[in-house]
Write an enzyme that holds these catalytic residues in place. Sequence first.
Site, PDB file in Angstrom:
ATOM      1  N   ASP A  38      11.710  11.505  17.305  1.00 42.96           N
ATOM      2  CA  ASP A  38      10.749  13.658  17.124  1.00 42.96           C
ATOM      3  C   ASP A  38      11.212  14.516  18.566  1.00 42.96           C
ATOM      4  OD1 ASP A  38       9.350  15.817  16.843  1.00 42.96           O
ATOM      5  OD2 ASP A  38       7.841  14.429  15.338  1.00 42.96           O
TER       6      ASP A  38
ATOM      7  N   GLU B 250       0.375  -1.236   0.594  1.00 45.58           N
ATOM      8  CA  GLU B 250      -0.392   0.095  -0.287  1.00 45.58           C
ATOM      9  C   GLU B 250       1.208   1.458  -0.041  1.00 45.58           C
ATOM     10  OE1 GLU B 250      -3.187   2.963   2.375  1.00 45.58           O
ATOM     11  OE2 GLU B 250      -2.601   0.572   3.592  1.00 45.58           O
TER      12      GLU B 250
ATOM     13  N   ASP C 152      10.089   5.801  15.733  1.00 47.79           N
ATOM     14  CA  ASP C 152       9.607   7.030  15.409  1.00 47.79           C
ATOM     15  C   ASP C 152      10.253   7.592  16.246  1.00 47.79           C
ATOM     16  OD1 ASP C 152       8.942   9.941  14.462  1.00 47.79           O
ATOM     17  OD2 ASP C 152       6.845   9.579  14.153  1.00 47.79           O
TER      18      ASP C 152
END
Length: 525
Positions: free
Chosen positions: A195, A128, A193
């Site tokens: 950040d 996808e 992830d």
Amino acid sequence: MPHSVSPGESPSHSDNDEVIPDAPQTNPPSNVSENKEPENTENEASNDNLADLLFDEDDDDEFPASSAPGTKDSDTAMPDAVDSAASQPAKVDTDTMLAFYQRLFPFRYLFQWLNHGIIPSPDFGNREFALTLQNDAYLRYQSYPTADLFRKDILRMNPSRFEIGPVYNTNPRDRKTLRGGQMKPISKELVFDIDLTDYDDIRSCCEKANICAKCWQFVIMAMKVVDTALRDDFGFEHIMWVYSGRRGVHAWVCDPRARSLPDDRRRAIAGYLDVLRGGAQSGKRVNMKRPLHPHLSRSLDILKPYFAQTILVDQDTFVSSEQAQRLLTLLSDKSLNEALRKKWESSPDRPSASKWADIDALANTGKGGTLNPATRRDAQDIILEYTYPRLDSEVSKKMIHLLKSPFVIHPGTGRVCVPIDARKAEEFDPLSVPTVTQLLAEIDAYDAENPSTGAGTDAVEGEGSVPNESDARGSRRMQDYEKTSLKPYIDYFRSFIAGLLKEDRGGKRERSEDTTEVKTESMEF
């Protein structure tokens, strides 16, 4: 993993979660403080002071060299602190974005990375993609059978960015023709992830989207801890770190074993790495049992120098009265707290390094002149609380999570989301990552200085392509990316893919040679 052996407080699991056993404590890395004596429950060092806690001794022809105009970039060397409004370029216009896709985006290599080979397979065809268009429309469940069709659709749609999702058991474009529950994800890279906005309560140099060389150290230390744990504790080898384009990084764990992990295993690994508990205002976020888990002992060794430099000096985190008070709440000795409070109130501008030394000095004035074992434990927990990676663990827990593709353009900064060699993490400067307008200008400048350079073709590997096409004189035509500062990042990406494909080919041969043997991938470490 069993609750009793998790490095942090054991995460809450649903009843059907599969757990991962603890890491063996044999043969630890050289920088791990091995706990061989079970009776030493305090994990003590030989020297009882806080200073000891800190200061231990193939060439391809994919990219067309068209004459699309490049816009001159006004980027100059940036100061340590970057003001987002003043220094970041305006939103990238559609013509510039299209020129980037036409001339620089590594479609072929992205295909090889996700396809795990050069012959189109369901690994790519059932993957996808989600496209964010220039008008902010969001298109999910896009899929492409070949690299050529993928590239053509990206050029046609010209998205501002696109994200990568899982591989499904069927083509995701066909989802509307299937009954509910028939389309299921079957593989996806294990992703993480990091950040910098998650460090806003402790970084004093920048906030929100702004970054500088000082606070980027938090990302470096997070990369080192997570990368080491994934390699040493789980045995993963193919880990690609990618700059997010503004204030963080993503990790893609691409080993075949990692890609096939079900969600319960992903949750377990995320829980293993998730040490901080609660939010910034929730009190003490680290409260580790002793002896420390080997992962935490190793992480502490990695992080102590960063605490000494980044927290105590560069950020001077404890200089404010609010942060000093926060530090006191993390120390369990009430008499020590009161003595420190009086000392710091009499000298409100006392720097963080001096305040940390005060804890050592006052704590050592007690019986025997040695550091209280409880204070030593508190000090270790404080170092972890202020330096340990702050992961967005939800990103890692589910296979269906989408993550921004490498090499897209960050729409706010214009910077390319480039891969980072974790072995050289400290050499990476996010503020020097090229912008799209800078890259196009570099191509124009190179072509102006080298007018005899032949133009490439629009072909990519697949139908109708001619790899390594040469000009009339027989020399290979230089690709546009090779004329720019993007070249070392694409070269690194190519080398990463080569290593990954080598393992994938070996695994496929092994499975084909012995189809009767059922192989299980142990997650023990």
